[in-house]
Design a protein around this motif. Structure first.
Motif, PDB file in Angstrom:
ATOM      1  N   THR A   4       0.776  -1.128   0.188  1.00 20.68           N
ATOM      2  CA  THR A   4      -0.063  -0.014  -0.005  1.00 20.68           C
ATOM      3  C   THR A   4       0.761   1.308   0.098  1.00 20.68           C
ATOM      4  N   ARG A   5       2.041   1.278   0.891  1.00 21.16           N
ATOM      5  CA  ARG A   5       2.692   2.513   0.734  1.00 21.16           C
ATOM      6  C   ARG A   5       3.502   2.461  -0.474  1.00 21.16           C
ATOM      7  N   VAL A   6       3.933   1.343  -1.188  1.00 18.60           N
ATOM      8  CA  VAL A   6       4.452   1.576  -2.279  1.00 18.60           C
ATOM      9  C   VAL A   6       3.846   2.111  -3.579  1.00 18.60           C
ATOM     10  N   LEU A   7       2.421   1.713  -3.521  1.00 18.87           N
ATOM     11  CA  LEU A   7       1.487   2.380  -4.548  1.00 18.87           C
ATOM     12  C   LEU A   7       1.253   3.835  -4.127  1.00 18.87           C
ATOM     13  N   SER A   8       1.103   4.246  -2.821  1.00 17.26           N
ATOM     14  CA  SER A   8       0.674   5.468  -2.612  1.00 17.26           C
ATOM     15  C   SER A   8       2.010   6.240  -3.048  1.00 17.26           C
ATOM     16  N   THR A   9       3.266   5.913  -2.823  1.00 17.85           N
ATOM     17  CA  THR A   9       4.355   6.669  -3.154  1.00 17.85           C
ATOM     18  C   THR A   9       4.235   6.988  -4.694  1.00 17.85           C
ATOM     19  N   ALA A  10       3.972   5.641  -5.442  1.00 16.31           N
ATOM     20  CA  ALA A  10       4.047   5.913  -7.019  1.00 16.31           C
ATOM     21  C   ALA A  10       3.093   6.891  -7.461  1.00 16.31           C
ATOM     22  N   LEU A  16       2.828  14.743  -9.002  1.00 16.80           N
ATOM     23  CA  LEU A  16       3.768  15.740  -9.304  1.00 16.80           C
ATOM     24  C   LEU A  16       4.154  15.877 -10.393  1.00 16.80           C
ATOM     25  N   ALA A  17       4.189  14.801 -11.480  1.00 24.08           N
ATOM     26  CA  ALA A  17       4.671  14.994 -12.656  1.00 24.08           C
ATOM     27  C   ALA A  17       3.714  15.674 -13.582  1.00 24.08           C
ATOM     28  N   ALA A  18       2.371  15.248 -13.312  1.00 27.10           N
ATOM     29  CA  ALA A  18       1.369  15.621 -14.024  1.00 27.10           C
ATOM     30  C   ALA A  18       1.276  17.150 -14.346  1.00 27.10           C
ATOM     31  N   ALA A  19       1.526  17.964 -13.257  1.00 28.16           N
ATOM     32  CA  ALA A  19       1.292  19.436 -13.482  1.00 28.16           C
ATOM     33  C   ALA A  19       2.372  19.974 -14.297  1.00 28.16           C
ATOM     34  N   PRO A  20       3.714  19.771 -14.150  1.00 27.07           N
ATOM     35  CA  PRO A  20       4.455  20.299 -15.432  1.00 27.07           C
ATOM     36  C   PRO A  20       3.979  19.845 -16.702  1.00 27.07           C
ATOM     37  N   ARG A 227       9.787  16.067 -20.442  1.00 25.87           N
ATOM     38  CA  ARG A 227      10.307  14.637 -20.722  1.00 25.87           C
ATOM     39  C   ARG A 227      11.352  14.103 -19.394  1.00 25.87           C
ATOM     40  N   TRP A 228      12.073  15.186 -18.878  1.00 26.61           N
ATOM     41  CA  TRP A 228      12.913  15.000 -17.735  1.00 26.61           C
ATOM     42  C   TRP A 228      12.155  14.422 -16.502  1.00 26.61           C
ATOM     43  N   VAL A 229      10.736  15.045 -16.308  1.00 31.68           N
ATOM     44  CA  VAL A 229      10.111  14.761 -15.299  1.00 31.68           C
ATOM     45  C   VAL A 229       9.675  13.215 -15.459  1.00 31.68           C
ATOM     46  N   TRP A 230       9.019  12.785 -16.581  1.00 34.97           N
ATOM     47  CA  TRP A 230       8.629  11.476 -16.977  1.00 34.97           C
ATOM     48  C   TRP A 230       9.705  10.413 -16.647  1.00 34.97           C
ATOM     49  N   THR A 231      10.875  10.633 -17.005  1.00 37.16           N
ATOM     50  CA  THR A 231      12.389   9.930 -16.916  1.00 37.16           C
ATOM     51  C   THR A 231      12.334   9.788 -15.445  1.00 37.16           C
ATOM     52  N   GLY A 232      12.538  10.718 -14.616  1.00 38.09           N
ATOM     53  CA  GLY A 232      12.514  10.778 -13.269  1.00 38.09           C
ATOM     54  C   GLY A 232      11.556   9.879 -12.509  1.00 38.09           C
ATOM     55  N   VAL A 233      10.188  10.149 -12.980  1.00 35.57           N
ATOM     56  CA  VAL A 233       9.149   9.079 -12.535  1.00 35.57           C
ATOM     57  C   VAL A 233       9.438   7.890 -12.872  1.00 35.57           C
ATOM     58  N   ALA A 235      12.141   6.163 -13.218  1.00 32.94           N
ATOM     59  CA  ALA A 235      13.328   5.681 -12.380  1.00 32.94           C
ATOM     60  C   ALA A 235      12.795   5.431 -10.801  1.00 32.94           C
ATOM     61  N   ILE A 236      12.007   6.328 -10.353  1.00 36.30           N
ATOM     62  CA  ILE A 236      11.296   6.214  -9.258  1.00 36.30           C
ATOM     63  C   ILE A 236      10.599   4.804  -8.963  1.00 36.30           C
ATOM     64  N   LEU A 237       9.546   4.706 -10.047  1.00 38.28           N
ATOM     65  CA  LEU A 237       8.796   3.559 -10.093  1.00 38.28           C
ATOM     66  C   LEU A 237       9.422   2.509 -10.187  1.00 38.28           C
ATOM     67  N   ALA A 238      10.692   2.183 -10.879  1.00 38.23           N
ATOM     68  CA  ALA A 238      11.214   0.986 -11.178  1.00 38.23           C
ATOM     69  C   ALA A 238      11.902   0.753  -9.734  1.00 38.23           C
ATOM     70  N   ALA A 239      12.316   1.853  -9.249  1.00 36.79           N
ATOM     71  CA  ALA A 239      13.090   1.626  -7.740  1.00 36.79           C
ATOM     72  C   ALA A 239      11.877   0.806  -6.625  1.00 36.79           C
ATOM     73  N   LEU A 240      10.723   1.649  -6.780  1.00 31.83           N
ATOM     74  CA  LEU A 240       9.729   1.123  -5.773  1.00 31.83           C
ATOM     75  C   LEU A 240       9.221  -0.347  -6.250  1.00 31.83           C
TER      76      LEU A 240
END
Length: 262
Positions: A4-10, A16-20, A227-233, A235-240
């Motif tokens: 649950t915590r993993v999904l919430s963080t994702a 956060l990425a959707a705004a820019p 594109r930088w935002v989605w690349t960072g997201v 990477a975060i999702l892969a780590a999670l």
């Protein structure tokens, strides 16, 4: 609980990425009220009347004349040029054409729009439009891609009969852009936008710009995009996902079987 915590963080990261990313897709801002709207057009590339995006410029001329305007366009913008003509009572049908050129005076193709239109005799008004390709921050030297800088608009009647030459005509021109965001980003940028200049004789070798207008927020540096935002997201999702997989497979931490005699 860990899942649950993993999904919430994702989901938070995606929010956060959707705004820019959403901001990148908004239309270009309206023109500043401080900039004077031109009421006449130029007669050549060098004398083109400057307009900002979001302005509606007006001009009066004669059938057979060339009318020129210029406007700034930045990387990731997709400009739309629209012209409305009020025509005289001509003896024959008139064909009008709207052409757009970049800072190197290369004619740019229109993705769609009525770039050339023929008005039947007695027609009072005519509309032309040209939707350009998305402006790129960088391109190969041999390519004809639209690049950041000054763009020219040329409006004229083609194939005019002698009897209709010199008849009065008035025109309105407007340029708007849609920001295409990170989907249009490329790796690389121009050192300077393609703004035509003229050499000035001074103690130092310098260059003065023929055209002064530029985008409201200045010229895009070319390196930042959503594109930088989605690349960072990503990477975060892969780590999670790795953390979640480890949490699911490691079990309770005790051996699943007790060795005999233990």
């Amino acid at each position: 609980m860990r899942i649950t915590r993993v999904l919430s963080t994702a989901l938070l990261a995606l929010g956060l990425a959707a705004a820019p990313a959403a901001a990148d897709s908004t239309p270009s801002p309206s023109a500043s009220a401080d900039v004077k709207v031109p009421v006449s057009a130029g007669t050549s590339f060098r004398t083109a009347a400057e307009i900002e995006q979001g302005q509606t410029a007006t001009a009066s001329g004669s059938t057979g004349d060339y009318m020129y305007w210029s406007f700034p366009a930045d990387a990731k913008q997709r400009p739309t040029v629209k012209a409305t003509l009020k025509l005289p009572q001509a003896h024959t049908g008139q064909t009008w054409q709207l052409d757009v050129y970049d800072g190197l005076r290369r004619r740019q193709a229109c993705q769609y729009g009525a770039q050339t239109h023929t008005a039947a005799p007695g027609t009072n008004s005519l509309e032309l439009a040209c939707v350009l390709r998305t402006v790129r921050s960088w391109a190969e030297p041999w390519a004809n891609d639209p690049l950041p800088g000054t763009y020219y608009v040329r409006l004229t009647a083609v194939g005019v009969k002698t009897a209709d030459l010199g008849l009065p005509v008035s025109a309105e021109l407007r340029v708007d852009s849609k920001n295409m965001g990170g989907a249009a980003a490329v790796d690389g940028s121009l050192s300077e936008p393609l703004v035509p200049g003229v050499s000035v004789t001074k103690a130092e070798d310098s260059k003065a710009s023929l055209f002064s207008l530029e985008p409201e927020d200045g010229w895009d540096s070319g390196w930042w995009s959503s594109r930088w935002v989605w690349t960072g997201v990503g990477a975060i999702l892969a780590a999670l996902a790795g953390i979640g997989g480890y949490a699911l497979t490691r079990g309770s931490g005790r051996p699943s079987r007790v060795p005999p005699g233990a």
